[in-house]
Design an enzyme around this catalytic site. Sequence first.
Site, short mmCIF file in Angstrom:
data_model
loop_
_atom_site.label_atom_id
_atom_site.label_comp_id
_atom_site.label_asym_id
_atom_site.label_seq_id
_atom_site.Cartn_x
_atom_site.Cartn_y
_atom_site.Cartn_z
N CYS A 167 0.83 -1.21 0.00
CA CYS A 167 0.00 0.00 0.00
C CYS A 167 0.86 1.26 0.00
O CYS A 167 1.41 1.65 1.03
CB CYS A 167 -0.93 0.00 1.22
SG CYS A 167 -1.97 1.47 1.29
N CYS B 35 -0.36 4.10 2.22
CA CYS B 35 -0.17 3.86 3.66
C CYS B 35 1.28 4.09 4.07
O CYS B 35 1.56 4.65 5.12
CB CYS B 35 -0.52 2.41 4.01
SG CYS B 35 -2.05 1.80 3.32
N ASP B 36 2.21 3.64 3.23
CA ASP B 36 3.60 3.52 3.67
C ASP B 36 4.63 4.36 2.90
O ASP B 36 5.80 4.39 3.28
CB ASP B 36 4.04 2.04 3.59
CG ASP B 36 3.19 1.15 4.48
OD1 ASP B 36 2.75 1.63 5.53
OD2 ASP B 36 2.96 -0.02 4.13
#
Length: 318
Positions: free
Chosen positions: A142, A145-146
């Site tokens: 992701c 997300c990261d």
Amino acid sequence: MSDSMNGQGGHHRVLILGTGPAGLTAALYAGRAGLEPLVLTGNQPGGQLTITTDVENYPGFVDGIMGPELVEHMRKQAQRFGTIVKDFEQATRVDLGQRPFVVETDGETYTCDTLIAATGASAKLLGLESETLLMGYGVSACATCDGFFFKDKEIVVVGGGDSAMEEAIYLTRFASKVTVVHRREGLRASKIMQERAQKNPKIEWQLNKVVTEILGSQKDGVHAVRLEDTTTGEVTEFSTQGVFMAIGHKPNTDLFADTLDTDDAGYLRVEHPTTRTNVEGVFACGDVMDPSYRQAITAAGTGCQAAIDAERWLEAQE
């Protein structure tokens, strides 16, 4: 509390499948409405958040929070309002053709007036042992997300479709260099997405290559990938500090294959702006019905909607 607490299965007004942010938010709202929901966690309690180490973009946590810890907070909050959670209990069959609905697991049979499907989606992975070991330690599925954790680092994106191009372009905001690794010469991505990626000066290409190993440790993170040339068979080591899997997601909808409508990619169809499915009394929330956003906060939002939709539906029946 219902008689499911003593292992007798039993009847529930609301039964929720899945304990990611969607399922647990649905449980919280249903619990506060006095509906005593039952939640079956399935084989991966907490869903995809459990493989996310730091969550920095969930509102309310100034310094960020670990994915599993966020799930635990949500779970305790839902339980505070009467939610019953059955750990590692996985629905093996649902019968939505009769009322009340029937949900079977390995050891129990439950009935329910409303069902909330929050079974999520699973990132498609390469199936390498090193990939599982290093997930959250330099390997991610992701970018939104990261990506932030890879500021000024060199990273690899695996995939050749639109989502891989989107992730690669997004990651150039943080990384100093993004290398797209794809098994063929030609990309599956749409022409416009290919052009955007090819114009980006930070994106480089390793085509006709597959990742056969990710090198690194949980302590020190990723330092390289092993690439095999699909035409010559030559194996090389390629330096990188992060690996993002972008070979797609598969919504976890096998359970509903014959009963609930899905789109071409397998995501459950809902009647927007509601969470209603094509079966009265069945609602869907989170990644199982969302191919676009796939964030903890959007999953939680649709979980809230599903619980309110279920509560209103139950009221209308009475």
